[in-house]
Design a protein around this motif. Structure first.
Motif, PDB file in Angstrom:
ATOM      1  N   UNK A 133     123.392 -15.125  76.498  1.00 25.10           N
ATOM      2  CA  UNK A 133     123.747 -14.793  77.876  1.00 25.10           C
ATOM      3  C   UNK A 133     123.002 -15.696  78.846  1.00 25.10           C
ATOM      4  N   UNK A 134     123.501 -15.774  80.047  1.00 21.09           N
ATOM      5  CA  UNK A 134     122.852 -16.569  81.081  1.00 21.09           C
ATOM      6  C   UNK A 134     123.212 -15.999  82.446  1.00 21.09           C
ATOM      7  N   UNK A 135     122.324 -16.192  83.406  1.00 24.30           N
ATOM      8  CA  UNK A 135     122.554 -15.713  84.768  1.00 24.30           C
ATOM      9  C   UNK A 135     121.647 -16.501  85.706  1.00 24.30           C
ATOM     10  N   UNK A 136     121.789 -16.301  86.987  1.00 19.80           N
ATOM     11  CA  UNK A 136     120.987 -17.034  87.960  1.00 19.80           C
ATOM     12  C   UNK A 136     119.515 -16.641  87.865  1.00 19.80           C
ATOM     13  N   UNK A 137     118.636 -17.555  88.258  1.00 21.37           N
ATOM     14  CA  UNK A 137     117.234 -17.233  88.411  1.00 21.37           C
ATOM     15  C   UNK A 137     116.351 -17.575  87.225  1.00 21.37           C
ATOM     16  N   UNK A 138     115.192 -16.935  87.206  1.00 23.76           N
ATOM     17  CA  UNK A 138     114.197 -17.135  86.162  1.00 23.76           C
ATOM     18  C   UNK A 138     113.727 -15.765  85.681  1.00 23.76           C
ATOM     19  N   UNK A 139     113.080 -15.731  84.528  1.00 27.46           N
ATOM     20  CA  UNK A 139     112.572 -14.462  84.042  1.00 27.46           C
ATOM     21  C   UNK A 139     111.301 -14.630  83.226  1.00 27.46           C
ATOM     22  N   UNK A 140     110.502 -13.569  83.248  1.00 26.88           N
ATOM     23  CA  UNK A 140     109.245 -13.516  82.516  1.00 26.88           C
ATOM     24  C   UNK A 140     109.304 -12.303  81.596  1.00 26.88           C
ATOM     25  N   UNK A 141     108.983 -12.489  80.327  1.00 21.01           N
ATOM     26  CA  UNK A 141     109.029 -11.417  79.335  1.00 21.01           C
ATOM     27  C   UNK A 141     107.666 -11.269  78.678  1.00 21.01           C
ATOM     28  N   UNK A 142     107.140 -10.043  78.662  1.00 22.66           N
ATOM     29  CA  UNK A 142     105.851  -9.745  78.046  1.00 22.66           C
ATOM     30  C   UNK A 142     106.069  -8.666  76.978  1.00 22.66           C
ATOM     31  N   UNK A 143     105.610  -8.915  75.765  1.00 23.82           N
ATOM     32  CA  UNK A 143     105.816  -7.982  74.654  1.00 23.82           C
ATOM     33  C   UNK A 143     104.769  -6.877  74.701  1.00 23.82           C
ATOM     34  N   UNK A 144     105.238  -5.632  74.840  1.00 25.83           N
ATOM     35  CA  UNK A 144     104.360  -4.469  74.899  1.00 25.83           C
ATOM     36  C   UNK A 144     104.155  -3.869  73.509  1.00 25.83           C
TER      37      UNK A 144
END
Length: 210
Positions: A133-144
Motif C-alpha cells: 500500500x501507499x499514501x501521501x506523507x511519511x510515517x514512523x513505526x515503533x514496535x511495542x
C-alpha cells in the motif's frame, strides 16, 4: 486492546446523526443498511462497527468516514496555539481490517497533521497481506510487542524487534506483517502529511498501512 475497549465518539456521533435527521432506529437502519439491533448496540456503546460497515455507513449517508469519530459538529478550526489531546487506548476508535486492528488515538482533534495509531498486526506473511500500500506523507513505526517484518517497494524486507523503529516515505509501497515465529505484534504508528484528508486516506486503505 481487549474487549473492554470503549468507543464513545462513534456511539454519540451515530446517535446525533439519527436525532438530527429525526429518524427512528428503523429509519436509520433503512438508510445505512445496518440492522436495528446493531445500531441500538452501537448507540449505547456496547458494540463497534467493522471497517466494511463504517465504509457502508459513510457511503450511504454521504459523510466522510473520519467524521464518524468526531463528536463535535463545529467544523471551524480554532485559532489557538495550545491544542492538546490525551490519548488512551481504552478510549481509542477501533477499526478492524483483514490484516490489522487499528486503534486511532486523539480523535477529538480535527485537522491534525499527525495521525497516531496503535495497531495489532495479524498478517503473517507478505502473501497473506496482499498488494503493498501507499499514501501521501511519511510515517514512523515503533514496535511495542513482538516483532514485525517490514516489506517496502525499494528495499529488501527487514525485521524489527521490540524497541526498534522505522521511518519511511509513505508514498513508497509498504506492508507490515508479524515476523517469523511471532503470531501477532503491536506497534505505535505516527503518520504525517500536509494533506488534511490524511485520516480519510488511511481509512480507505483496506487492511493496509499505518
Amino acid at each position: 486492546m481487549d474487549s473492554t475497549t470503549k468507543h464513545p465518539a462513534l456511539a454519540s456521533v451515530m446517535r446525533r446523526i439519527r436525532t438530527r435527521n429525526q429518524w427512528t432506529l428503523k429509519q436509520m437502519s433503512e438508510k445505512c443498511g445496518i440492522p436495528v439491533s446493531t445500531l441500538s448496540k452501537v448507540e449505547h456503546d456496547r458494540l463497534t462497527l467493522s471497517y466494511d460497515k463504517l465504509q457502508q455507513v459513510s457511503e450511504r449517508l454521504n459523510i466522510r468516514m473520519s467524521d464518524l469519530f468526531v463528536e463535535s459538529e463545529n467544523r471551524e478550526v480554532p485559532q489557538v496555539t495550545g491544542r492538546r489531546s490525551i490519548g488512551k487506548v481504552e478510549d481509542a476508535v477501533q477499526v478492524t481490517t483483514d490484516n490489522y486492528d487499528y486503534h486511532y488515538l486523539c480523535t477529538d482533534l480535527r485537522h491534525k497533521r499527525m495521525i497516531p495509531i496503535v495497531t495489532r498486526i495479524r498478517a503473517r506473511s507478505a502473501a497473506e497481506f496482499g498488494e503493498l500500500v501507499k499514501h501521501h506523507g511519511e510515517e514512523f513505526i515503533y514496535v511495542i510487542e513482538g516483532a514485525i517484518e517490514v516489506h517496502t517497494e525499494f528495499y529488501d524486507p527487514v525485521v524489527l524487534e521490540e524497541g526498534q523503529s522505522i521511518y519511511l516515505d509513505s508514498a513508497m509501497g509498504h506492508a507490515y506483517v508479524a515476523a517469523k515465529n511471532c503470531d501477532e505484534a503491536v506497534v505505535l504508528g505516527v503518520c504525517s502529511s500536509a494533506d488534511e484528508g490524511l485520516l480519510d486516506s488511511l481509512m480507505s486503505l483496506r487492511g493496509a498501512s499505518m
